[in-house]
Design an enzyme around this catalytic site. Sequence first.
Site, short mmCIF file in Angstrom:
data_model
loop_
_atom_site.label_atom_id
_atom_site.label_comp_id
_atom_site.label_asym_id
_atom_site.label_seq_id
_atom_site.Cartn_x
_atom_site.Cartn_y
_atom_site.Cartn_z
N GLN A 86 2.36 -46.81 -9.26
CA GLN A 86 1.76 -46.96 -8.93
C GLN A 86 0.02 -47.31 -9.99
O GLN A 86 -1.19 -47.84 -9.34
CB GLN A 86 1.09 -45.45 -8.16
CG GLN A 86 2.07 -44.73 -7.14
CD GLN A 86 2.11 -43.89 -6.70
OE1 GLN A 86 0.94 -43.51 -5.47
NE2 GLN A 86 2.91 -43.14 -6.85
N ARG A 184 -7.11 -41.60 -5.95
CA ARG A 184 -5.94 -40.58 -6.56
C ARG A 184 -5.91 -38.95 -6.81
O ARG A 184 -5.18 -38.58 -6.35
CB ARG A 184 -5.50 -41.03 -7.88
CG ARG A 184 -5.41 -42.92 -7.91
CD ARG A 184 -4.63 -42.73 -6.81
NE ARG A 184 -3.86 -44.46 -7.05
CZ ARG A 184 -2.89 -45.38 -6.76
NH1 ARG A 184 -2.01 -44.28 -4.98
NH2 ARG A 184 -2.57 -46.17 -6.25
#
Length: 243
Positions: A86, A184
Site C-alpha cells: 500500500q 492514510r
Amino acid sequence: MPEASLRVELLAVTPNALSLIYAAFRQCYHAGFVADMWPKLLSGEVDREVQADFVSKVLESGHDSPVEHVCFTFAAEGISRACSHQLVRHRIASYSQQSQRYVTDSMDYIMPPAIARIPEAKARFEAFMQEVGDAYADLRDILVAHGRKSKANEDARFVLPQAAETKIVVTMNCRSLHHFFNLRCCNRAQWEIRALADAMLEKCKQELPPIFSRGGARCEMLGYCPESGKFACGKYPTRENLT
C-alpha cells in the site's frame, strides 16, 4: 518466527526546513531575490516565529506547492508486505526496501489485532506462520542440494505470506506527506498503514509544526468529512449535512 512490532524513526530532514519553505513562499510574492535574504534567515535576523506565522497564513490560503522543497526520510520496521504494498503506491516518494532474498531461517511476521484478540484464530495463525517458515527452510535446503546454491533463497521466498515483516526507508516531500496523511490517517484506512501514517505524522509534527500541526485525515483539516454518507465514519458531519 517471532511477531514483529512497528517502529518508525526519522532519519533526516532537509536542513533549515522552515527557512527554506519561508524563502520559497516569499519568492512567490517578493519583488527581490530571496537569496539576498537567505543569510538573514539563517542568522535569526528574521525571527523563526515570524517565518512560521507567514508560512502558516499562506498555507491557509491553499497555496502549498513551496513545501515540496523540504523532504523527510523515515526508516520503518515491523510492517507487513501487505502494508508496504500500500505504501509504495504513493508515487511521489523514494523507497529502499529490504529484499526477501535475504530471509534466512526465521521470518518475523505481523499479526492483525482482530486475529490476536480471538484465541483460536491466533493459534491457527501462529501455526500457519510456523508451517510457512518450515516450508521456506525445507525448500531452500532442497534447492541447495540440487545445485541452486546462492539462488535458493530467491525461489524459496515464493511461499512467504503477506504477513511477512519487512523494513523500508521512505523519503517524501512535505506536500506528498500531507497527501499521504490525508488518505492514510483516515479511520477508513486499513489499520496497519494507518498506524504507520500516525507514527510518521507525530514525527513530522515534532520536527516542523508550522507545516504539520494540522496534518492528518482530510476531515481534520476541513472540519467535515469529504466522503459521502455511505462511507463516512461519523467522526465529522459530511458536506451534505453542513447545509
